[in-house]
Design an enzyme around this catalytic site. Structure first.
Site, short mmCIF file in Angstrom:
data_model
loop_
_atom_site.label_atom_id
_atom_site.label_comp_id
_atom_site.label_asym_id
_atom_site.label_seq_id
_atom_site.Cartn_x
_atom_site.Cartn_y
_atom_site.Cartn_z
N CYS A 88 -43.45 172.98 78.13
CA CYS A 88 -42.23 173.76 78.11
C CYS A 88 -42.05 174.60 76.91
O CYS A 88 -43.17 175.42 76.57
CB CYS A 88 -41.25 172.88 78.18
SG CYS A 88 -40.93 171.45 76.94
N ARG A 89 -41.07 174.56 75.99
CA ARG A 89 -40.78 175.55 75.19
C ARG A 89 -41.54 175.41 73.91
O ARG A 89 -41.79 176.23 73.06
CB ARG A 89 -39.38 175.69 74.97
CG ARG A 89 -38.48 176.14 76.06
CD ARG A 89 -37.05 176.05 75.76
NE ARG A 89 -36.28 176.69 76.85
CZ ARG A 89 -34.93 176.44 76.95
NH1 ARG A 89 -34.36 175.74 76.01
NH2 ARG A 89 -34.05 177.20 77.84
#
Lengths: 227, 227
Positions: free
Chosen positions: B178-179
């Site tokens: 993800c981030r």
DNA sequence: CTGCTATTCAAGATATTAATTGAATAGTGG
DNA sequence: CCACTATTCAATTAATATCTTGAATAGCAG
């Protein structure tokens, strides 16, 4: 919901690190510690603050994990807690340098007029060192030179420069360096040398950047004049 | 003497950059902007603050030079002002991670229990991608996937994951990312997949780190399921 | 022009921070 | 133990930061 609170706590923990660098005095302390460890009152003198105030700033840096301490007798020496802190400090300066507007005028006010001053980058100096047509002079205080310097550099602290000009080999350009890109020592040295008609330039950055780049350094041995 | 004042001004200018990151909410904003540009109210929603408050934080980041703005219709989009800011943010996280004491408990409270979760490093994933025995799944919101993702990744936002499990090719381990290292999406995704008996692991870091490392990425094209 | 949306500005309550001063603590050397 | 030094702690003041609320501005759609 509790997830928002936990998320806030997490980002607050990151922000605490940035906050620790978010005071000019603490930034200056970190900049000095990048040259090597210092006692509280050495730092206080260098940043022009009272010992009590300096101590409190140091406590904050300690709580944020940016510095470590070591006791020796009844002195306490502070140092950066690791290379990640140097990288953080470099990243801060780089972002600040990118936001030119305000910084350039402030830097000019402190460093003085740089027109007519040659500035060498790290690779340029590296190359000219191999060619052997320059003398590299470390103009930081002697203690910093002893704790590490560019290989082959001559120690000639700015404060003694004028008295010790005769130690410079004649006929070669002098390249002065000091603590970093925003340190005045090298600028002052170059201007002094130029006043005596000695060709001089400064290294754009300083010792920490040179060492971090993996370029040749020497520790604890005064550099002999090459040649 | 004026030199002390000038020096203070210089270091205050550096400190201003750090100070801009010295609030949890602003740190979170920077973390989000590292995924791509956002309008003020998207940011406000993501960080759980009022629009007015978010706007003020953004003004501060703007003044410090960490972000840029772009107008589109009557929306204003904020983005990081350059890669130096991403590096600064990474440096902050790294220093915070080194000061384990406080961070680990805070991170655990937010990310949840990671025991029983396999965490792959960047080179490990890189290698297994070449071996072809894993499916890489981007679990960020679709907009972020579209603005750039790991080459060959499948987009399957956490919020839709449970409904779209059938899009996953059977028989291969799923690696979610993800981030960044402190983003919950991948953790949540891995736990969800494991509940369904699907072998899953998370990538230690996120998309920005992968891209910054120069590893293969794709932009604006949904990744086809490889194989 | 009017209504609508997105963003910014301004004012005020509360909390945090930097610097100052003076006192307390921990270690050294006699 | 005493005097001395280096550092830290505690209390105060002045300055700043955060968040809230409500109003002002800028551009879009009709």
């Amino acid at each position: 919901m509790g997830s928002r609170e936990a998320k806030n706590a997490l980002f607050d923990a990151f922000a605490a690190v940035a906050k620790a660098l978010g005071s000019g005095r603490r930034a200056e302390i970190v900049d000095i510690l990048a040259q090597g460890e210092r006692s509280v009152d050495e730092l206080a003198r260098e940043i022009g603050q009272t010992v009590a105030n300096t101590s409190q700033h140091l406590q904050q840096l300690l709580r944020a994990g940016l510095v470590d301490t070591r006791r020796d007798g009844n002195r306490i020496y502070y140092s950066l807690s690791g290379p990640a802190v140097s990288r953080l400090w470099a990243a801060v300066r780089q972002v600040a340098a990118g936001h030119a507007a305000r910084l350039e005028e402030v830097a000019a006010a402190y460093l003085g007029d740089r027109s007519g001053m040659t500035v060498l980058t790290r690779p340029e100096l590296s190359e000219r060192l191999q060619a052997g047509d320059v003398v590299v002079v470390d103009v930081r205080p002697d203690a910093e030179f002893r704790s590490g310097h560019i290989a082959g550099a001559l120690s000639l602290p700015v404060r003694e420069l004028e008295k010790r000009l005769d130690e410079l080999p004649a006929g070669r350009t002098v390249v002065a360096y000091c603590r970093g890109p925003f340190c005045v020592f090298a600028d002052d040295a170059v201007r002094t040398l130029q006043r005596y008609g000695i060709p001089a330039a400064r290294l754009e950055e300083g010792y920490p950047e040179w060492a971090a780049a993996g370029l040749p350094v020497e520790v604890h041995r005064p550099g002999a004049v090459p040649g």
